[in-house]
Design a protein around this motif. Structure first.
Motif, PDB file in Angstrom:
ATOM      1  N   UNK A 289     -14.780-137.817 -19.488  1.00  0.00           N
ATOM      2  CA  UNK A 289     -15.626-138.042 -18.638  1.00  0.00           C
ATOM      3  C   UNK A 289     -15.392-138.753 -17.343  1.00  0.00           C
ATOM      4  N   UNK A 290     -15.474-138.026 -16.119  1.00  0.00           N
ATOM      5  CA  UNK A 290     -14.979-138.742 -14.892  1.00  0.00           C
ATOM      6  C   UNK A 290     -16.127-139.391 -14.365  1.00  0.00           C
ATOM      7  N   UNK A 291     -16.353-140.584 -13.833  1.00  0.00           N
ATOM      8  CA  UNK A 291     -17.395-141.189 -13.109  1.00  0.00           C
ATOM      9  C   UNK A 291     -17.123-140.899 -11.610  1.00  0.00           C
ATOM     10  N   UNK A 292     -17.982-140.092 -10.866  1.00  0.00           N
ATOM     11  CA  UNK A 292     -17.739-140.122  -9.544  1.00  0.00           C
ATOM     12  C   UNK A 292     -18.924-141.028  -8.840  1.00  0.00           C
TER      13      UNK A 292
ATOM     14  N   UNK B 143     -21.553-138.002 -13.173  1.00  0.00           N
ATOM     15  CA  UNK B 143     -20.382-137.783 -14.358  1.00  0.00           C
ATOM     16  C   UNK B 143     -19.796-136.321 -14.377  1.00  0.00           C
ATOM     17  N   UNK B 144     -18.519-136.237 -14.261  1.00  0.00           N
ATOM     18  CA  UNK B 144     -17.997-134.898 -14.171  1.00  0.00           C
ATOM     19  C   UNK B 144     -17.114-134.829 -15.655  1.00  0.00           C
ATOM     20  N   UNK B 145     -17.080-133.595 -16.237  1.00  0.00           N
ATOM     21  CA  UNK B 145     -16.450-133.468 -17.435  1.00  0.00           C
ATOM     22  C   UNK B 145     -14.884-133.163 -17.186  1.00  0.00           C
ATOM     23  N   UNK B 146     -13.944-133.435 -18.032  1.00  0.00           N
ATOM     24  CA  UNK B 146     -12.606-133.201 -17.497  1.00  0.00           C
ATOM     25  C   UNK B 146     -11.768-133.386 -19.011  1.00  0.00           C
ATOM     26  N   UNK B 147     -10.517-133.126 -19.009  1.00  0.00           N
ATOM     27  CA  UNK B 147      -9.790-133.221 -20.076  1.00  0.00           C
ATOM     28  C   UNK B 147      -8.497-133.886 -19.912  1.00  0.00           C
ATOM     29  N   UNK B 148      -7.799-134.492 -20.806  1.00  0.00           N
ATOM     30  CA  UNK B 148      -6.622-134.992 -20.704  1.00  0.00           C
ATOM     31  C   UNK B 148      -5.841-134.482 -21.908  1.00  0.00           C
ATOM     32  N   UNK B 149      -4.235-134.261 -21.726  1.00  0.00           N
ATOM     33  CA  UNK B 149      -3.625-133.544 -22.573  1.00  0.00           C
ATOM     34  C   UNK B 149      -2.400-134.895 -23.330  1.00  0.00           C
ATOM     35  N   UNK B 150      -2.382-135.233 -24.502  1.00  0.00           N
ATOM     36  CA  UNK B 150      -1.526-136.025 -24.977  1.00  0.00           C
ATOM     37  C   UNK B 150      -0.337-135.302 -25.619  1.00  0.00           C
ATOM     38  N   UNK B 151       1.010-135.349 -25.428  1.00  0.00           N
ATOM     39  CA  UNK B 151       2.177-134.932 -25.838  1.00  0.00           C
ATOM     40  C   UNK B 151       2.881-135.894 -26.713  1.00  0.00           C
ATOM     41  N   UNK B 152       2.818-135.575 -28.026  1.00  0.00           N
ATOM     42  CA  UNK B 152       3.719-136.617 -28.921  1.00  0.00           C
ATOM     43  C   UNK B 152       5.034-135.806 -28.845  1.00  0.00           C
ATOM     44  N   UNK B 153       6.062-136.603 -28.243  1.00  0.00           N
ATOM     45  CA  UNK B 153       7.557-135.801 -28.188  1.00  0.00           C
ATOM     46  C   UNK B 153       7.897-135.999 -29.516  1.00  0.00           C
TER      47      UNK B 153
ATOM     48  N   UNK C   5      -8.716-139.733   0.462  1.00  0.00           N
ATOM     49  CA  UNK C   5      -9.748-138.959   1.419  1.00  0.00           C
ATOM     50  C   UNK C   5     -10.505-137.839   0.913  1.00  0.00           C
ATOM     51  N   UNK C   6     -10.457-137.694  -0.582  1.00  0.00           N
ATOM     52  CA  UNK C   6     -11.123-136.486  -1.255  1.00  0.00           C
ATOM     53  C   UNK C   6     -11.620-136.924  -2.502  1.00  0.00           C
ATOM     54  N   UNK C   7     -12.042-138.278  -2.547  1.00  0.00           N
ATOM     55  CA  UNK C   7     -12.676-139.002  -3.810  1.00  0.00           C
ATOM     56  C   UNK C   7     -13.771-138.329  -4.352  1.00  0.00           C
ATOM     57  N   UNK C   8     -14.608-137.375  -3.644  1.00  0.00           N
ATOM     58  CA  UNK C   8     -15.740-136.728  -4.328  1.00  0.00           C
ATOM     59  C   UNK C   8     -15.435-135.818  -5.388  1.00  0.00           C
ATOM     60  N   UNK C   9     -14.112-135.140  -5.673  1.00  0.00           N
ATOM     61  CA  UNK C   9     -13.926-134.341  -6.209  1.00  0.00           C
ATOM     62  C   UNK C   9     -12.877-134.790  -7.308  1.00  0.00           C
ATOM     63  N   UNK C  10     -12.576-134.344  -8.499  1.00  0.00           N
ATOM     64  CA  UNK C  10     -11.397-134.872  -9.483  1.00  0.00           C
ATOM     65  C   UNK C  10      -9.784-134.102  -8.883  1.00  0.00           C
TER      66      UNK C  10
END
Length: 1501
Positions: free
Chosen positions: A1301-1304, A1260-1270, A127-132
């Protein structure tokens, strides 16, 4: 659709405009990664799995009540005994939506468990898909994020909503990674867990250690919202106060209605079910005969014989150095305590527990499943580079394979008494079961659900699912002994969707997680405490529900405790039920008579209709029910009860005065949505009636209730004399106007003569005749005509535009009559058929121009070879023995040809004639008068195969004195005269009834009044296509501007009535337009010349005819289209005012100005909608219009001014207006045919294609993901010490920040408050992600329009509504550009709307469909045509996947044409898709058969 987390494509411009090139690039796969890349499991991108279903509760009253209170202070929403479904979560969602719209900070939602956090994240995100938004749990390796600066900042970049467990936020705030000042709201779910002064709960510590100190210093702190179904963990008042102090909030309970309490009589019937079990069955080593389980016996034997030195962990420690390693090695060897040994012994113990609890079959099944599951992924030999965990896995797999476990029989047998008791309960349950079985152990869930799904007593009736918690900690192995491999969210979703009707679950389903109401709850294992028991009981809230406790038949202290508990619970039920009569007495008590007598009565002074206090509530409910029904919107009024001070009624059982406030649907204007009663009442029912009366009175004063005190209808808004009923198919109207009587009288009066030059030219231009058309009335100008008189190219008839002049009166009459060559020209063409009356005058005088042949006599010379060779190509020959039958000479034959060479001889004496008789090969003169359309191929005569198709003796033929072109012109005169007559009819209409419309082009009127059935050179089809859209557009904007307070539910039927064919056909008759309609086909073969003398002798025609009412309506729409082409919208409105005078029509500019002025000036744009203006390419002068366009009808509450319904209604007309104008104006290379116009409009503005394009159009909204190599370490589950601080085997984790980049998509900005709608959006997003490539390929490359694919996408109507509403908003907002009186205002608005339609891709798609001539016909419509009158039947069957808890219902279809099955479809997701797919297959079959028939092939295709 869920926002898609991907890398943006270079083919998409920064403002989100999708060009045709970008779309083609998408088809080529150049931006495939944009939509098909795999999203992060914690990002706000949709997973490809089916998402859990959300159950919607109709509890809007208390949700909005709690929302309003949360704005005033920090509160803890305590629902008490209200339904625990999704109600409290919905309060949080409404609060989050409000907060992120007005703040740039983050709203943080906290849940106590991972399972609950996952569930709430799905509900909130839907219900809040207009934001990340982002879900953060321990398995994301959150601990590693703090090892690298900037990780948390990157993770939260452009994130507006976070859902996590309690500890995540506490740790982040404690380490200064997430400052409290960056949060706007903290929502605490299951807030009752946070009480107690010394509570070590993470939220309690967060509040005490961070929140409270900041507040004491006067620093900013976020708002707090707590959620709980039961605010107390213990029954004491101090606990309540401590909870309030901890969360800096006050507990608020929604108002409870007495009718709700009275309805809560469906208490579950509690039953205990004893089962036989030994009193000492907790000693698992007793009562186990290992000989019955050989695999278990082998397991224990292997555990004893294993060489500990081969254990991977021991070998790992042997390879390391250091004193701590030696200490660990010694401890591990002495205690035989390694991960592998613990796993083996745990497996043995759990198998024995399964034996005692569920029986030998269950133990055998469990052991086999664990070993099979564990050994499946293990391939190949151990490698030197394998990690310790991998080595341990291979080592265990090798041991498991030596155990020799075998699968038990398919049908469960040899089960424990406890399971047998459970089976008996399930088998004896009556009705349609919906139930939950609670157990303690996760492994028990897996085994017991399998037993129930396969046992004969339950498998046929129960569709069994399972659910356990999913708590994970980073670095911790999943316990394979739990058999927890399934996606339990899918299982939960199946239960919510009722695809499964029985769930075996752990305590995870006791609270928080939303499940349907059940009628069967079974405690297989005894609850841990009273709270758990109460929560389980609360799940059984359906009528006649049952609650079972499975208890041992042998008494022991535990069972005696539960017997006491059962007795206590029964007493509690009885106490509650005893209070119900008191409530009934309070509600049925008679109010003070004087109070009722003093209450006003609503009475209409004209009709005398009246409404009293007792009538108001049902009338108000009826009014709301008449509003336009839209899915996901609750249109019912709801009531909030409160004290005289405005506080909620906490205990509805207590007597006292109370008032009610009623809330009406958001489709009504704000001032008509909330009303409070006048008085205070002891009875809640009376208080609600009071509020309803006030609301109904206000609706009456606003004009939404008519004089009969009933909801206003469209007929109430139309004057009584103008109301029309159901349209009849045919109507008796006046006969077609005969214009030649007027012309004949004008010839007789001799007042003047008018002349216009005309040219008739052959197809190749080599033959041309110039003549004057002379009439006693002004000769109407005719646009160039093409006349087809054979199967060859047409002849062309042209008139001079500006050469119509009065050439005198009676004094010149004789000259013109003397030069009139009309009869002579007709004699050349038709004299052989009938005798023309040369002493009479034709109503049109055709006078050959100077330089033309003046003597048109037919008499000619006999045919000779020399003469024929000279004149054969230019003159006709005539058979004097056959009434002068004309022929086209082909060649001269000096002798009679052989009979076998002749197709047909024109004389009967052919056989008897001498051989030396000369003959002429001829071509026959046509019989039919020329057509305005090419002759169809079937009418073309079959060409003779003989060398001489037709011959005539030369002695019978004479050569004309004049060239054949004059005979041809004479042959065209009937058609030319007929065309002139239609123009005379049109001119009479234009100069009389249409004089105020401003139409200047007579040819437009000619087209507008000519029906297709007349088969003329023109018809109204194209103009009607345009006029229909103009009428709809002008009517829509006018009623929107005239009725600013009326909801779309009233405006839409009003528009339909105003523009209905019934109303238009009646207007055509009453205005006299019916007399002018050209409908009768020109009779070619029966034509006879009409003479002036005959016309003067005939009285005026009073004939009547039957005409289709659809035709009558179409002509009015065509005239509106003609007026629009002449003078734009003002001309169209003048025409509409002419035929529909009862409605007061205002200019389009005036209407737009009124709508613009009605929008508030000061409404701010919510923060969540900031990306919209760049995406749309339009900066709104009135932001309120944009907000309204993106507000769904389900979104109600404080601050919501209006929903999109009215703008969508307006935008629908604007979109049709823009597209139709573009299609009508398209002329590359030629104007589009009417059928093509309709097909294109259907293909471009249907809800399916609009929905797809709305999904494609993204910001398009910028974002980031974190990859953790154990990092590899000894953390394999072997270490017993936490102080191992040496560095052997342990390395820092490698943390990488990956920019995304997230597409809204456009639709994601739509504000709504419906969990069900969110579910539909996510499911549609998944289908879109899976199908977009195929749909794009079909749209931009395919030869057929993808009707079936779009039907499979199942884009709900609200997707297209979004675009139409924003288009309406842009059109209204353009009033700010140009004032209402300035020219060009409408052009500016249309241009802005055209740009929007271009940006979404509709106009590029239009150009592609036209350019490539794509087949547009819908398969079902095409099948109807191909069936050639045969009956077409569709047989659709729903295919449910019984037993598959996550299965989808699909549909199959077979289509029968004339009883023969020609097409089938399987696996469709909807009935529409099934029918479309089957029709598509059937069309292919019939097309192939048709092609085979044409090619002469025989047999079935």
């Amino acid at each position: 659709m869920e926002p898609d987390c991907s890398t943006s494509s270079s083919s998409e411009s920064d403002d989100g405009l999708l060009s045709e090139a970008a779309m083609l690039a998408a088809v080529n796969g150049t931006d495939e990664a944009d939509f098909d890349s795999q999203p992060s499991p914690r990002s706000d991108s949709p997973a490809q799995d089916e998402q859990p279903t959300v159950v919607t509760l109709a509890a809007r009253a208390y949700q909005l009540e709690m929302l309003e209170k949360s704005f005033k202070e920090n509160i803890i929403v305590a629902l008490g005994k209200m339904d625990t479904g999704s109600g409290k979560t919905q309060v949080a969602i409404l609060r989050i939506q409000a907060e992120i719209e007005r703040s740039d900070k983050i709203a943080w939602f906290l849940a106590p468990t991972v399972a609950l956090a996952q569930q709430q994240f799905e509900v909130i995100r839907a219900q809040t898909q207009s934001v990340r938004s982002r879900l953060i749990v321990g398995s994301d390796n959150v601990e590693a994020w703090s090892s690298k600066p900037g990780v948390w900042d990157a993770v939260l970049l452009n994130i507006r909503i976070v859902v996590s467990t309690y500890q995540i936020l506490f740790d982040a705030v404690s380490h200064a990674l997430v400052p409290l000042e960056s949060l706007c709201l903290i929502v605490v779910d299951e807030a009752h867990n946070c009480g107690g002064k010394k509570s070590r709960n993470a939220v309690a510590r967060l509040m005490r250690e961070h929140y409270a100190p900041r507040k004491e210093k006067g620093l900013y702190v976020p708002h707090i919202l707590g959620l709980t179904a039961s605010p107390l963990m213990k029954s004491n008042l101090a606990g309540l106060e401590e909870l309030e102090r901890t969360l800096d909030a006050v507990i608020r309970t929604p108002s409870k209605h007495r009718d709700e309490l009275l309805a809560q009589v469906n208490r579950p019937e509690m039953k205990t079910v004893p089962y036989a079990a030994p009193a000492d069955d907790d000693d698992n080593d007793n009562d186990i005969d290992l000989s019955t389980l050989p695999a278990l016996e082998n397991l224990w034997r292997l555990c004893v014989k294993l060489d500990i030195r081969q254990d991977p962990y021991i070998r790992y420690l042997l390879e390391r150095t250091g004193p701590k390693r030696r200490e660990k090695l010694q401890k591990a060897i002495m205690k035989r305590k390694t991960y592998c040994m613990r796993s083996l012994t745990s497996l043995g113990r759990r198998t024995q527990e399964m034996y005692l609890k569920l029986g030998p079959w269950a133990a055998e099944y469990y052991l086999y499943e664990v070993i099979s599951d564990f050994t499946k992924p293990v391939d190949g030999e151990q490698q030197p580079g394998d990690s310790l965990q991998e080595q341990e896995r291979r080592y265990l797999a090798d041991i498991f394979q030596r155990i020799g476990a075998k699968p038990p029989p398919t049908v469960p047998t040899d089960l424990s008494p406890k399971v047998q008791a459970l089976l008996d309960v399930l088998e004896s349950h009556e009705g349609d079961p919906i139930g939950i079985i609670f157990v303690k152990e996760r492994a028990t869930v897996a085994v017991l659900s399998h037993i129930l799904a396969n046992h004969p007593k339950t498998s046929h009736r129960y569709r069994v699912g399972s659910m356990v918690g999913t708590s994970k900690m980073p670095g911790k192995r999943r316990d394979f002994l739990d058999l927890a491999q399934k996606d339990y969210l899918l299982s939960l979703g199946a239960f919510r969707a009722k695809k499964t009707n029985l769930v075996v679950a752990t305590s995870v389903l006791e609270e928080g997680i939303d499940v349907p109401a059940c009628n069967l709850v079974i405690c297989f294992d005894e609850p841990d405490n009273l709270k758990a028991f109460i929560q389980r009981r609360g799940r059984a809230r359906m009528s006649e529900s049952e609650l079972y406790l499975l208890v041992k038949s042998v008494p022991n202290p535990v069972s005696r405790d539960w017997q006491a508990l059962e007795a206590a619970m029964k007493r509690k039920y009885e106490d509650e039920m005893r209070q119900n009569p008191l409530l009934e007495q309070l509600e049925t008590a008679v109010a003070d008579p004087s109070e009722l007598n003093d209450y006003p009565i609503l009475r209409d002074p004209d009709t005398g209709a009246q409404i009293t206090l007792h009538d108001a509530k049902p009338h108000l409910e009826h009014f709301c029910a008449t509003l336009r029904s839209r899915k996901f919107v609750d249109w019912n009024p709801y009531y909030v009860l409160h004290t005289l001070d405005g506080e909620p009624i906490v205990d509805a059982r207590q007597p006292g005065l109370r008032r009610a406030t009623v809330h009406l649907p958001v489709s009504l204007p704000p001032e008509l949505r909330k009303f409070q009663g006048l008085h205070a009442w002891l009875s809640e029912a009376a208080a609600c009636r009071d509020a309803a009366f006030q609301a109904y009175e206000a609706l009456y004063k606003a004009g939404l209730v008519n004089k009969h005190l009933l909801p206003v209808t469209e007929d109430d808004l139309i004057p009584e004399g103008e109301r029309v009923g159901k349209r009849e198919g045919m109507a008796m109207v006046r006969g077609e106007m005969e214009p030649w009587g007027v012309v004949a009288r004008a010839w007789k009066e001799g007042k003047g003569r008018y002349r216009r030059r005309m040219r008739v030219e052959s197809p190749n231009g080599e033959e041309k005749v110039v003549m004057d058309v002379v009439m006693p009335v002004p000769v109407p100008y005719m646009a160039p005509l093409e006349l087809h008189w054979d199967h060859g190219p047409p002849w062309r008839v042209e008139m001079d535009i500006d050469m119509c002049q009065n050439v005198g009166g009676e004094e010149t009459n004789g000259d013109f009559v003397g030069h009139d060559q009309s009869i002579a020209l007709l004699e050349l063409a038709f004299g052989h058929r009938r005798r023309l009356e040369t002493d009479k005058q034709y109503p049109v005088s055709f006078v050959l121009a100077d330089g033309e042949v003046n003597n048109l006599t037919i008499e000619g010379a006999p045919v000779t070879a020399e003469l024929l060779n000279k004149l054969a190509t230019t003159h006709l020959v005539r058979d004097v023995t056959n009434s002068g039958q004309p022929y086209f000479p082909v060649s001269y034959l000096p002798t009679k040809p052989a009979a076998e060479l002749v197709g047909k001889a024109a004389d009967e004496e052919f056989e008897n004639r001498p051989e030396n008789t000369p003959y002429v090969v001829v071509k026959k003169w046509p019989k039919a008068i020329p057509l305005f359309h090419p002759a169809v191929k079937q009418q073309q005569p079959v060409a003779s195969t003989k060398p001489y198709p037709r011959i005539v003796p030369a002695e019978q033929l004479r050569v004309d004195n004049v060239p054949a072109v004059y005979s041809r012109v004479g042959f065209l005169i009937p058609a030319i005269t007929h065309a002139l007559g239609i123009h005379l009819v049109a001119r009479d209409l234009l100069e009389t009834r249409l004089q105020d419309t401003g139409i200047t082009d007579l040819s437009l009127v000619v087209s507008a009044i000519t029906a297709r059935a007349a088969r003329e050179w023109t018809d109204y089809e194209r103009l009607e296509f345009l006029g229909d859209s103009i009428l709809k557009f002008c009517t829509t904007v006018n009623i929107c501007a005239k009725h600013l307070k009326y909801p779309e539910g009233i405006l839409s039927p009003l528009k339909d009535k105003l523009v209905s064919n019934s109303r238009l056909s009646r207007a055509a008759i009453s205005s006299g337009l019916d007399h002018y309609i050209i409908h009768q086909q020109f009779q070619l073969r029966k034509w006879r010349p009409t003479y002036i003398q005959t016309l003067l002798s005939q009285p005026p025609s009073q004939s009547r005819r039957l005409l289709s009412t659809k035709t009558l309506a179409d002509v009015i729409e065509s005239l509106i289209g003609a007026s629009y082409l002449s003078r734009g919208a003002s001309g169209a409105l003048a025409c509409m005012a002419l035929f529909l005078p009862s409605f007061t029509w205002q200019s389009v500019e005036k209407c737009r100005s009124l709508l613009f002025a009605d929008a508030p000036e000061d409404e701010a744009l919510p923060k969540t909608m900031v990306p919209l203006e760049p995406l749309l390419g339009h900066t709104f002068a009135r932001k309120a219009l944009l907000v309204e366009a993106f507000t769904h009808g389900s979104c109600s509450g404080p601050g919501v001014r209006a929903s999109l319904d009215r703008l969508e209604f307006l935008g629908d007309a604007v979109l049709d207006y823009v597209v139709v104008n573009k299609l009508f104006a398209y002329s590359d290379p030629a104007p589009l045919e009417p059928q093509t116009l309709h097909l294109l409009r259907t293909a471009l503005v249907n809800a399916d294609i609009l929905g797809f394009l709305v999904m494609e159009w993204c910001a398009t909204v910028e974002g980031a993901e974190v990859d953790v190599a154990a990092a590899e370490s000894s953390g394999s589950g072997n270490s017993d010490d936490d102080d191992d601080d040496d560095d052997d085997g342990k390395e820092d984790a490698d943390v990488t920040i990956r920019r995304t980049e997230t597409k809204l998509p456009l639709w994601s900005f739509l504000r709504h408050a419906s969990p069900d709608m969110g579910l539909v959006q996510r499911a549609t997003a998944q289908r879109h992600a899976a199908m977009r490539g195929e749909i794009l390929e079909a749209l931009w490359r395919g030869g057929r329009y993808p009707w079936t694919l779009l039907a499979r996408l199942q884009a709900h109507k609200f997707y297209s509504d979004v675009f139409e509403s924003v288009l309406g908003a842009v059109w209204v907002d353009c009033a700010a550009m140009v004032g209402e009186e300035e020219e060009g205002g409408e052009r500016a608005a249309v241009k802005a709307c055209e740009q929007l339609v271009e940006r979404i891709g509709i106009l590029p798609l239009m150009r592609r469909l036209v350019r490539d001539k794509v087949e547009l016909l819908h398969p079902k419509e095409e099948l109807g045509r191909l069936a050639c009158g045969e009956r077409v039947d569709y047989e659709v069957v729903a295919v449910g996947e019984v037993g598959e808890e996550d299965g989808e219902t699909t549909f199959s279809c077979k289509v029968l044409v004339g009883g023969e099955c020609l097409g089938t479809a399987e696996g469709a997701w909807s009935r529409l898709e099934a029918r479309t797919k089957a029709a598509e297959v059937a069309c292919e079959v019939l097309r192939a058969r048709k092609a085979a028939k044409v090619n002469g092939e025989v047999g079935e295709v």
